[in-house]
Design an enzyme around this catalytic site. Structure first.
Site, mmCIF file in Angstrom:
data_model
loop_
_atom_site.group_PDB
_atom_site.id
_atom_site.type_symbol
_atom_site.label_atom_id
_atom_site.label_comp_id
_atom_site.label_asym_id
_atom_site.label_seq_id
_atom_site.Cartn_x
_atom_site.Cartn_y
_atom_site.Cartn_z
ATOM 1 N N HIS A 122 25.817 -12.262 -46.824
ATOM 2 C CA HIS A 122 25.907 -11.000 -47.578
ATOM 3 C C HIS A 122 24.545 -10.790 -48.254
ATOM 4 O O HIS A 122 23.838 -11.757 -48.548
ATOM 5 C CB HIS A 122 27.014 -11.186 -48.625
ATOM 6 N N ASP A 199 28.322 -19.557 -51.005
ATOM 7 C CA ASP A 199 28.870 -18.282 -51.439
ATOM 8 C C ASP A 199 30.371 -18.295 -51.096
ATOM 9 O O ASP A 199 30.752 -18.184 -49.935
ATOM 10 C CB ASP A 199 28.130 -17.160 -50.695
ATOM 11 N N GLN A 202 34.441 -14.855 -50.478
ATOM 12 C CA GLN A 202 35.565 -14.482 -49.617
ATOM 13 C C GLN A 202 36.547 -15.628 -49.380
ATOM 14 O O GLN A 202 37.669 -15.378 -48.941
ATOM 15 C CB GLN A 202 35.055 -13.973 -48.258
ATOM 16 N N LYS A 225 37.891 -10.420 -56.461
ATOM 17 C CA LYS A 225 38.481 -10.627 -55.127
ATOM 18 C C LYS A 225 39.620 -11.646 -55.201
ATOM 19 O O LYS A 225 40.321 -11.890 -54.227
ATOM 20 C CB LYS A 225 37.417 -11.113 -54.151
ATOM 21 N N CYS A 365 27.336 -4.627 -46.663
ATOM 22 C CA CYS A 365 26.274 -5.409 -47.332
ATOM 23 C C CYS A 365 25.874 -6.611 -46.485
ATOM 24 O O CYS A 365 25.569 -7.694 -47.034
ATOM 25 C CB CYS A 365 26.681 -5.841 -48.740
#
Ligand code: C6P
Length: 421
Positions: A122, A199, A202, A225, A365
């Site tokens: 991202h 990261d 998600q 999220k 993104c």
């Protein structure tokens, strides 16, 4: 607890209609909806406990501080951190990654040092490193993505060099859904003497993410999220690493003493939390995490996996539809990106919106990743614990309608061109 239809009553927004049609929310990768427990925690905080934290010595301020720090402890245990002080609250993943680049990165990277990222990052795990590389003379390299949407691990081994100081990778791609073998990559990176920043924007919403099991050195996440509010998230790093890092922003509450020429700083995590923090949202994120644990992370994972497998199967019924990323639900999360013949993804999203179906369209993104697949944009459906198979069916019906509409308009255009010729 039965997920999907069985849990939707907890999410007031999901009962909305759009133009008289039930809302089919398939954009949880952009942000999840919030259960009423989280909404109530937000309102309760402002009605009962609102005061600034770590400042006042009166009851209300101490209560707010205790609740804020409880939320931190809750997140620490959610991510398997060794201690609560290893969680730094930030606005989300983007700010957490910028924090690492601006503090650890500035202190440790110099001319010729290499930062190894992946093509499926991202922008928030690319741009901060580009800014740092430009400032420090460091070199950026990227692990390529295979046609199936996985990291090319042989290329990773070749790219990993003595000058690689940092490996940055996404746990689960927001476009391809791919879940990367973080542990394997972290072990190889550590052998080469590099640190690893993960990261987890998600992955944390859908699966158990244990920082020790992953072998991460830094891990970034976004509360919004994870069924929590917007504007809150965090960074996890081992305490010793945080302790050795310079502060990020300067200001109130991150100092032990301020002179006219220099200041001294608090210990982590407060060293990194300058100014009044986002107390209510941090507390509500703690409640979101409680909610996820109560439902069960295993159950959430299984539900999203089941919906993804079902969607991958049913989407094959739409002629001309191309799915990017792994074609089966193994090692894959619930973000499914696709294109459809010559229909622009924005048109797909617009027609689906007319059916009450919310999907995202664009480059999500992740522009370099889209370029890798030779497309400017894609449409994306993404799932969470409240989605149902019936919603996947609605998506497939909606896409068949998109096809019918655009097939009609393209044959009409051809007829017009023929007539004009
Ligand atoms: N992706 C999406 O629709 P923030 O905006 O800081 O909460 O999260 C940034 C981010 C970082 N990494 C990954 C893998 C992400 O998916 C996101 C956010 C959203 O895909 C909004 S662009």
């Amino acid at each position: 607890m039965a997920l999907g239809a069985g849990i939707r009553d907890d999410f007031p927004l999901l009962s909305h209609t759009v133009g008289g049609k039930p809302l089919v929310y398939l954009d949880s990768a952009a942000t999840s909806q919030k259960p009423r427990q989280v909404l109530e925690a937000l309102s309760e905080h402002y009605r009962c406990c609102n005061a600034n934290v770590h400042r006042g010595i009166y009851w209300l301020a101490e209560e707010a501080t205790a609740r804020y720090e409880e939320a931190r402890a809750n997140l620490a245990s959610f991510f398997g951190a060794a201690r609560s002080e290893e969680i730094v609250f930030t606005r989300g993943t983007t700010e957490a990654l910028n924090l690492v680049a601006a503090t650890w990165g500035r202190a440790h990277l110099g001319p010729g040092d290499e930062i190894l990222l992946t093509e499926m990052e991202h922008h928030s795990n690319i741009v901060p490193w580009q800014m740092l590389a430009a400032e420090r003379g460091a070199i950026l390299k990227y692990v390529p993505v295979t046609g199936e949407g996985r990291l090319d691990l042989d290329a990773f081994d070749r790219l990993l060099a003595g000058r690689t100081k940092l490996v940055g990778l996404v746990h689960q791609s927001n476009v391809l859904g791919t879940i990367n073998p973080v542990r394997e990559i972290a072990d190889r990176a550590h052998e080469a003497g590099a640190l690893v920043v993960v990261d987890a924007a998600q992955s944390a919403p859908h699966q158990s993410v244990d920082v020790a099991a992953l072998g991460a050195d830094f891990l970034a996440f976004s509360g919004h999220k994870m069924l929590g509010p917007m504007g809150i998230g965090g960074l996890w790093a081992r305490y010793a690493l945080l302790d050795a890092m310079p502060p990020y922003h300067g200001g109130g509450e991150m100092i032990t003493s301020v002179g006219l020429d220099r200041s001294t700083y608090k210990d982590p995590p407060h060293k990194f939390e300058a100014g009044t923090p986002n107390v209510a949202d941090a507390i509500a994120l703690g409640v979101a995490v409680d909610y996820m644990r109560q439902v069960g992370l295993e159950a959430i994972s299984e539900h999203v996996h089941d919906l993804t497998a079902y969607a991958l199967l049913r989407l094959k019924e739409v002629p001309g539809l191309v799915i990017y990323g792994p074609q089966t639900a193994t090692d894959r999360g619930g973000a499914v990106s696709f294109t459809l013949d010559c229909v622009h993804p924005h048109d797909i999203a617009q027609v689906l919106d007319g059916e009450g179906i919310a999907v995202r369209a664009g480059h999500h993104c992740a522009e370099p990743l889209h370029r890798r697949f030779g497309i400017p944009a894609s449409a994306r459906a993404s799932f969470h614990l409240y989605n149902t198979r019936a919603e996947v069916d609605a998506l497939v019906e909606g896409l068949l309608k998109v096809r019918r509409l655009f097939a009609r308009s393209s044959s009409a255009a051809k007829e017009d061109a023929h007539g004009a010729g």
